[in-house]
Scaffold this motif. Structure first.
Motif, PDB file in Angstrom:
ATOM      1  N   ALA A 211      19.245 -11.551   5.938  1.00 49.08           N
ATOM      2  CA  ALA A 211      19.923 -12.856   5.919  1.00 49.08           C
ATOM      3  C   ALA A 211      19.245 -13.858   4.986  1.00 49.08           C
ATOM      4  N   LEU A 212      18.819 -13.378   3.823  1.00 46.84           N
ATOM      5  CA  LEU A 212      18.224 -14.267   2.826  1.00 46.84           C
ATOM      6  C   LEU A 212      19.230 -14.547   1.713  1.00 46.84           C
ATOM      7  N   GLU A 213      19.043 -15.681   1.043  1.00 47.64           N
ATOM      8  CA  GLU A 213      19.806 -15.932  -0.175  1.00 47.64           C
ATOM      9  C   GLU A 213      19.408 -14.874  -1.204  1.00 47.64           C
ATOM     10  N   PRO A 214      20.370 -14.365  -1.994  1.00 50.89           N
ATOM     11  CA  PRO A 214      20.058 -13.290  -2.939  1.00 50.89           C
ATOM     12  C   PRO A 214      18.869 -13.589  -3.851  1.00 50.89           C
ATOM     13  N   GLU A 215      18.773 -14.829  -4.351  1.00 50.36           N
ATOM     14  CA  GLU A 215      17.678 -15.162  -5.261  1.00 50.36           C
ATOM     15  C   GLU A 215      16.326 -15.086  -4.555  1.00 50.36           C
ATOM     16  N   LYS A 216      16.274 -15.585  -3.330  1.00 51.99           N
ATOM     17  CA  LYS A 216      15.026 -15.560  -2.575  1.00 51.99           C
ATOM     18  C   LYS A 216      14.673 -14.141  -2.162  1.00 51.99           C
ATOM     19  N   ALA A 217      15.674 -13.365  -1.766  1.00 50.62           N
ATOM     20  CA  ALA A 217      15.442 -11.982  -1.354  1.00 50.62           C
ATOM     21  C   ALA A 217      14.865 -11.163  -2.498  1.00 50.62           C
ATOM     22  N   GLN A 218      15.348 -11.394  -3.698  1.00 50.34           N
ATOM     23  CA  GLN A 218      14.880 -10.645  -4.867  1.00 50.34           C
ATOM     24  C   GLN A 218      13.370 -10.743  -5.004  1.00 50.34           C
ATOM     25  N   GLU A 219      12.844 -11.948  -4.949  1.00 56.01           N
ATOM     26  CA  GLU A 219      11.405 -12.162  -5.123  1.00 56.01           C
ATOM     27  C   GLU A 219      10.605 -11.536  -3.985  1.00 56.01           C
ATOM     28  N   ILE A 220      11.071 -11.725  -2.754  1.00 58.05           N
ATOM     29  CA  ILE A 220      10.348 -11.192  -1.594  1.00 58.05           C
ATOM     30  C   ILE A 220      10.371  -9.670  -1.605  1.00 58.05           C
ATOM     31  N   TYR A 221      11.520  -9.080  -1.903  1.00 59.41           N
ATOM     32  CA  TYR A 221      11.616  -7.633  -1.921  1.00 59.41           C
ATOM     33  C   TYR A 221      10.748  -7.034  -3.022  1.00 59.41           C
ATOM     34  N   ASP A 222      10.694  -7.695  -4.167  1.00 60.14           N
ATOM     35  CA  ASP A 222       9.826  -7.239  -5.254  1.00 60.14           C
ATOM     36  C   ASP A 222       8.367  -7.185  -4.791  1.00 60.14           C
ATOM     37  N   GLN A 223       7.945  -8.203  -4.066  1.00 64.08           N
ATOM     38  CA  GLN A 223       6.564  -8.265  -3.579  1.00 64.08           C
ATOM     39  C   GLN A 223       6.295  -7.195  -2.527  1.00 64.08           C
ATOM     40  N   GLU A 224       7.269  -6.956  -1.659  1.00 68.13           N
ATOM     41  CA  GLU A 224       7.063  -6.027  -0.559  1.00 68.13           C
ATOM     42  C   GLU A 224       6.928  -4.581  -1.032  1.00 68.13           C
ATOM     43  N   VAL A 225       7.634  -4.216  -2.087  1.00 61.49           N
ATOM     44  CA  VAL A 225       7.556  -2.827  -2.559  1.00 61.49           C
ATOM     45  C   VAL A 225       6.406  -2.606  -3.536  1.00 61.49           C
ATOM     46  N   ALA A 226       5.717  -3.657  -3.935  1.00 61.98           N
ATOM     47  CA  ALA A 226       4.624  -3.539  -4.900  1.00 61.98           C
ATOM     48  C   ALA A 226       3.530  -2.559  -4.451  1.00 61.98           C
ATOM     49  N   PRO A 227       3.104  -2.556  -3.169  1.00 59.39           N
ATOM     50  CA  PRO A 227       2.075  -1.580  -2.761  1.00 59.39           C
ATOM     51  C   PRO A 227       2.524  -0.131  -2.917  1.00 59.39           C
ATOM     52  N   ILE A 228       3.805   0.138  -2.737  1.00 60.86           N
ATOM     53  CA  ILE A 228       4.321   1.489  -2.941  1.00 60.86           C
ATOM     54  C   ILE A 228       4.173   1.872  -4.407  1.00 60.86           C
ATOM     55  N   ALA A 229       4.527   0.948  -5.287  1.00 54.22           N
ATOM     56  CA  ALA A 229       4.404   1.196  -6.727  1.00 54.22           C
ATOM     57  C   ALA A 229       2.958   1.443  -7.135  1.00 54.22           C
TER      58      ALA A 229
END
Length: 234
Positions: A68-86
């Motif tokens: 339930a995030l705004e698309p722009e805000k979700a983009q940044e948060i999701y990018d940060q969350e998957v960074a450890p996997i990368a």
């Protein structure tokens, strides 16, 4: 130069650990790194499903993708969350990302896939989805012959739910949670409530099947579904 690790999106099914595929089990046991989506204050459902199969020697990475995030805000948060996997992939370690149900059917792995699959070799392993598990747990055939099945997310507006339900033979309404009352009202308005079957946490030890009008809206979880089976009897 260190070879990049391989990314696996592995469907772990709807909840019963025995519904894991043989391929998923093999990859799960072999992977040096296991990653999974988890709410910040709750145990990961995906990890709980496979916990008995973990070796105890694997690196575990939990990430949180708030809804339930705004698309722009979700983009940044999701990018940060998957960074450890990368980071693990870049260091040459294979990573198995667990996903309840099927990775590409409303699965949380899709958000990892869209961010990392172009940079790292990726393989997706299908899982048994709730769409398949719920009718079986309810003991009702979903569709016959050429029946049309429609899958509807409960957060849709009532008007859209109504229009879709009017043009299908059978339906699955997912992601109920706080949207249950709206969905139930639509079903009553369309005369479909008598056919509608409610189930939550299918195939798990917490599975519950409750008559639609006896469901407490305040207690409906996200992992609940209303199944409207076809009227056909061939």
């Amino acid at each position: 130069m260190t070879a990049k690790g391989r990314l696996y999106g592995v469907g772990v099914g709807p909840g019963d650990p025995e519904l894991l595929t043989i391929k998923a089990l093999r990859l799960l046991r072999a992977a040096p790194v296991i990653a999974y989506q988890s709410a910040t204050d709750k145990e990961s459902i995906a990890r709980a499903i496979v916990s008995q199969y973990l070796t105890g020697e694997q690196i575990e990475v939990a990430y949180h993708l708030p809804r339930a995030l705004e698309p722009e805000k979700a983009q940044e948060i999701y990018d940060q969350e998957v960074a450890p996997i990368a980071e693990h992939l870049a260091a040459g370690r294979d990573v198995v990302v667990l996903c309840e149900g099927d990775p590409f059917f409303y699965g949380s792995f899709m958000y990892v896939f869209t961010r990392l699959s172009e940079k790292y070799q990726t393989e997706v392993v299908p899982g048994v989805s709730s769409l398949m598990a719920c009718p079986v747990s309810l003991g009702v055939p979903f569709t016959y012959y050429n029946d049309i099945l429609t899958v509807l997310p409960a957060p849709l507006p009532a008007e859209e739910l109504t229009s879709k339900l009017l043009t299908t033979d059978a339906a699955a309404i997912m992601k109920l949670g706080r949207h249950f009352t709206k969905v139930r009202d639509v079903l009553h308005q369309l005369g479909l409530a008598s056919r509608a079957l409610y189930i939550e946490r299918a195939t798990t030890t917490q599975q519950r099947i409750i008559p639609l009008d006896e469901v407490d809206p305040a207690e409906v979880p996200y992992f609940a579904m209303i199944v409207i089976p076809t009227k056909s009897r061939l």
